[in-house]
Motif scaffolding. Structure first.
Motif, mmCIF file in Angstrom:
data_model
loop_
_atom_site.group_PDB
_atom_site.id
_atom_site.type_symbol
_atom_site.label_atom_id
_atom_site.label_comp_id
_atom_site.label_asym_id
_atom_site.label_seq_id
_atom_site.Cartn_x
_atom_site.Cartn_y
_atom_site.Cartn_z
ATOM 1 N N GLU A 127 -5.089 1.379 -0.892
ATOM 2 C CA GLU A 127 -6.355 0.688 -1.142
ATOM 3 C C GLU A 127 -6.583 0.497 -2.644
ATOM 4 N N TRP A 138 5.348 6.085 1.066
ATOM 5 C CA TRP A 138 5.055 5.639 2.429
ATOM 6 C C TRP A 138 3.772 6.297 2.947
ATOM 7 N N VAL A 187 -4.808 3.665 3.082
ATOM 8 C CA VAL A 187 -3.853 2.598 3.360
ATOM 9 C C VAL A 187 -2.462 3.121 3.012
ATOM 10 N N SER A 188 -1.579 3.224 4.001
ATOM 11 C CA SER A 188 -0.236 3.766 3.766
ATOM 12 C C SER A 188 0.608 2.769 2.974
ATOM 13 N N ILE A 240 3.468 1.492 3.869
ATOM 14 C CA ILE A 240 3.994 0.444 4.747
ATOM 15 C C ILE A 240 2.905 -0.589 5.034
ATOM 16 N N GLU A 241 1.648 -0.148 5.166
ATOM 17 C CA GLU A 241 0.533 -1.079 5.370
ATOM 18 C C GLU A 241 0.304 -1.930 4.122
ATOM 19 N N LEU A 242 0.382 -1.303 2.954
ATOM 20 C CA LEU A 242 0.232 -2.046 1.705
ATOM 21 C C LEU A 242 1.331 -3.095 1.590
ATOM 22 N N ALA A 244 3.081 -4.473 3.953
ATOM 23 C CA ALA A 244 2.864 -5.519 4.960
ATOM 24 C C ALA A 244 1.827 -6.521 4.470
ATOM 25 N N GLY A 245 0.793 -6.042 3.802
ATOM 26 C CA GLY A 245 -0.212 -6.929 3.244
ATOM 27 C C GLY A 245 0.321 -7.748 2.087
ATOM 28 N N VAL A 284 9.413 -4.900 7.795
ATOM 29 C CA VAL A 284 8.148 -5.313 7.184
ATOM 30 C C VAL A 284 8.412 -6.192 5.973
#
Length: 125
Positions: free
Chosen positions: A36, A56, A61-62, A64-66, A68-69, A99
């Motif tokens: 984040e 990771w 916000v992990s 992998i999520e970062l 992906a964004g 990803v």
């Protein structure tokens, strides 16, 4: 150009930064303690960031999520990302590449400083 180090562990961020500085990296190094916070830094500095070193497993916000964004935003999708994580399973490496097919590297903690430098050098301008 700047490097963004994203890791919830202050010790791990310090080790990464120390390793980079010892090897003569002259880029300014920005830090975020989760995905984040990293998104905020990326929003303000994306034109100047030449590399993201990304953990990771982080709260909020992990990594992998970062990632992906980031790959969905054209201005961020071209920034090289090297995962620097304790998650070294083949399954996780495959998931990271799914990803982000352009993933610049994957370092497993603990890593050797030589591994870090050889992974980072191609992306420094």
């Amino acid at each position: 150009m700047k490097i963004l180090v994203v890791d919830d562990s202050l010790l791990d961020r310090k080790l990464l930064i120390r390793g980079l500085m010892k090897s003569g990296v002259s880029q300014e190094i920005l830090q975020a303690e989760d995905g984040e916070q990293a998104m905020g830094i990326l929003a303000e500095n994306y034109m100047d960031i030449c590399l993201v070193l990304l953990d990771w497993q982080m709260p909020k916000v992990s990594g992998i999520e970062l990632m992906a964004g980031m790959v969905k935003i054209p201005e961020l999708a071209t920034i090289p990302i090297i995962m620097v994580t304790a998650s070294g399973s083949d399954e996780n490496k495959l998931a990271a590449r799914q990803v982000n097919p352009n993933l610049a590297g994957y370092l497993v903690k603990p890593y050797k400083s030589e591994e870090l430098i050889s992974a980072v050098k191609p992306f420094l301008r």
